[in-house]
Design a protein around this motif. Structure first.
Motif, mmCIF file in Angstrom:
data_model
loop_
_atom_site.group_PDB
_atom_site.id
_atom_site.type_symbol
_atom_site.label_atom_id
_atom_site.label_comp_id
_atom_site.label_asym_id
_atom_site.label_seq_id
_atom_site.Cartn_x
_atom_site.Cartn_y
_atom_site.Cartn_z
ATOM 1 N N ARG A 188 0.833 -1.207 0.000
ATOM 2 C CA ARG A 188 0.000 0.000 0.000
ATOM 3 C C ARG A 188 0.867 1.257 0.000
ATOM 4 O O ARG A 188 2.074 1.215 0.254
ATOM 5 C CB ARG A 188 -0.925 0.016 1.211
ATOM 6 C CG ARG A 188 -1.833 -1.194 1.350
ATOM 7 C CD ARG A 188 -2.611 -1.521 0.109
ATOM 8 N NE ARG A 188 -3.618 -2.549 0.349
ATOM 9 C CZ ARG A 188 -4.081 -3.390 -0.562
ATOM 10 N NH1 ARG A 188 -3.607 -3.332 -1.797
ATOM 11 N NH2 ARG A 188 -5.001 -4.273 -0.248
ATOM 12 N N SER A 189 0.228 2.380 -0.260
ATOM 13 C CA SER A 189 0.938 3.656 -0.186
ATOM 14 C C SER A 189 1.406 3.893 1.243
ATOM 15 O O SER A 189 0.591 3.971 2.173
ATOM 16 C CB SER A 189 0.017 4.801 -0.613
ATOM 17 O OG SER A 189 0.535 6.041 -0.161
ATOM 18 N N GLN A 190 2.710 4.012 1.432
ATOM 19 C CA GLN A 190 3.238 4.259 2.766
ATOM 20 C C GLN A 190 2.902 5.672 3.246
ATOM 21 O O GLN A 190 2.783 5.911 4.452
ATOM 22 C CB GLN A 190 4.738 4.008 2.783
ATOM 23 C CG GLN A 190 5.118 2.569 2.466
ATOM 24 C CD GLN A 190 4.404 1.561 3.356
ATOM 25 O OE1 GLN A 190 4.588 1.564 4.569
ATOM 26 N NE2 GLN A 190 3.571 0.709 2.770
ATOM 27 N N PRO A 240 -1.188 -0.285 -8.628
ATOM 28 C CA PRO A 240 -0.300 0.855 -8.442
ATOM 29 C C PRO A 240 1.109 0.392 -8.046
ATOM 30 O O PRO A 240 1.286 -0.662 -7.435
ATOM 31 C CB PRO A 240 -0.942 1.650 -7.305
ATOM 32 C CG PRO A 240 -1.704 0.622 -6.543
ATOM 33 C CD PRO A 240 -2.194 -0.376 -7.544
ATOM 34 N N LYS A 241 2.102 1.197 -8.393
ATOM 35 C CA LYS A 241 3.482 0.943 -8.003
ATOM 36 C C LYS A 241 3.959 2.154 -7.195
ATOM 37 O O LYS A 241 4.510 3.102 -7.737
ATOM 38 C CB LYS A 241 4.365 0.728 -9.238
ATOM 39 C CG LYS A 241 3.996 -0.516 -10.041
ATOM 40 C CD LYS A 241 4.898 -0.677 -11.263
ATOM 41 C CE LYS A 241 4.517 -1.923 -12.059
ATOM 42 N NZ LYS A 241 5.383 -2.086 -13.260
ATOM 43 N N PHE A 242 3.672 2.100 -5.902
ATOM 44 C CA PHE A 242 4.010 3.215 -5.035
ATOM 45 C C PHE A 242 5.514 3.252 -4.766
ATOM 46 O O PHE A 242 6.146 2.210 -4.575
ATOM 47 C CB PHE A 242 3.255 3.127 -3.720
ATOM 48 C CG PHE A 242 1.757 3.214 -3.882
ATOM 49 C CD1 PHE A 242 1.187 4.384 -4.381
ATOM 50 C CD2 PHE A 242 0.938 2.164 -3.530
ATOM 51 C CE1 PHE A 242 -0.196 4.485 -4.523
ATOM 52 C CE2 PHE A 242 -0.450 2.253 -3.670
ATOM 53 C CZ PHE A 242 -1.003 3.432 -4.184
ATOM 54 N N THR A 243 6.069 4.439 -4.750
ATOM 55 C CA THR A 243 7.525 4.593 -4.581
ATOM 56 C C THR A 243 7.911 5.404 -3.355
ATOM 57 O O THR A 243 9.066 5.376 -2.937
ATOM 58 C CB THR A 243 8.134 5.267 -5.819
ATOM 59 O OG1 THR A 243 7.492 6.540 -6.027
ATOM 60 C CG2 THR A 243 7.964 4.397 -7.056
ATOM 61 N N ALA A 244 6.966 6.123 -2.757
ATOM 62 C CA ALA A 244 7.301 6.919 -1.573
ATOM 63 C C ALA A 244 7.677 5.996 -0.437
ATOM 64 O O ALA A 244 7.010 4.974 -0.192
ATOM 65 C CB ALA A 244 6.126 7.801 -1.189
#
Length: 245
Positions: A188-190, A240-244
């Motif tokens: 998930r989005s961090q 999605p490919k979250f990077t944060a």
């Protein structure tokens, strides 16, 4: 994913004073490491933890000042865990009693297998449970169940713990269940995970309205790279490919 293991199986992973004192440093290390997204707490062998090491009480809690100093160390560990923005997961087998249960309640999630049993036993020792941990317990399972735990000192099994909301779930294969859930959190989005976890913590601490920190968290998310990626992935019908970090 990081794992913190209580490793005194010969004593059912009783938590010593030094172990309590080490927890805030572990929390700070995990929070500060961008490569870690989840902290799992567990016990070596068949138990999570049977609680604080009572064999130390004669030397460390024999006076009012000694008891206060000991309690301050315990509260520091609980406060550090409860204040984490990265998710914490208690993976529980066997005994999860007293201070062990206190640690699990301070975590964000609790999962167990069918061998687990739970209890908080200050009434068996002439101790009054501290305010922060009592509030956490009441927030989690409600005042009626919290009174049952604290006033009776009775133990309950995993099925009953799941019924009253102490556990998120009971798994037949605990290792696989926790691993899968941790992987979900990591995917998930961090930005979302940590921002929402911080807001939940503020609510549990008694805050009733938004403040500048909450608005700052939400504004930073809207202007962040995870939001752009999440919307684009939804519109493109792809994961999605979250990077944060």
């Amino acid at each position: 994913m990081a794992t913190l293991t209580f490793a005194r199986p010969e004593k059912k992973n009783a938590i010593s004073h030094d172990m309590w004192a080490a927890i805030p440093d572990v929390v700070a290390e995990v929070e500060g490491d961008p490569g870690l997204k989840v902290l799992v707490l567990t016990g070596a062998g068949p138990d999570f933890s049977a609680g604080a090491d009572i064999s130390e009480f004669g030397s460390l809690r024999s006076t009012a000042d000694g008891a206060a100093a000991y309690d301050q160390v315990v509260e520091g560990a609980v406060t550090a865990l409860a204040g984490m923005t990265k998710p914490t997961v208690a993976k529980i087998r066997g005994n999860c009693i007293g201070g062990g249960c206190q640690i699990s309640v301070a975590c964000d999630f609790r999962f167990a297998d069918t061998t687990a049993r739970f209890g908080i036993t200050p009434a068996k020792l002439g101790i009054v449970y501290d305010f922060r941990s009592t509030r956490q317990l009441v927030s989690l399972i409600g005042p009626a169940h919290a009174r049952y735990f604290l006033l009776s000192g009775q133990l309950i099994d995993a099925a009953r713990a799941r019924e009253i909301g102490l556990l998120n779930d009971v798994f037949t294969d605990l290792d696989a269940g926790v691993s899968d859930f941790a992987a979900t959190l990591c995917s998930r989005s961090q930005t979302s995970v940590r921002g929402m976890n911080r807001i939940i913590g503020k609510i549990l601490d008694g805050q009733s309205e938004s403040d500048s920190e909450v608005e700052g968290i939400r504004s930073a998310a809207i202007h962040g790279e995870d939001y752009a990626e999440g919307v684009a992935a939804f519109l493109d019908r792809r994961p999605p490919k979250f990077t944060a970090s």
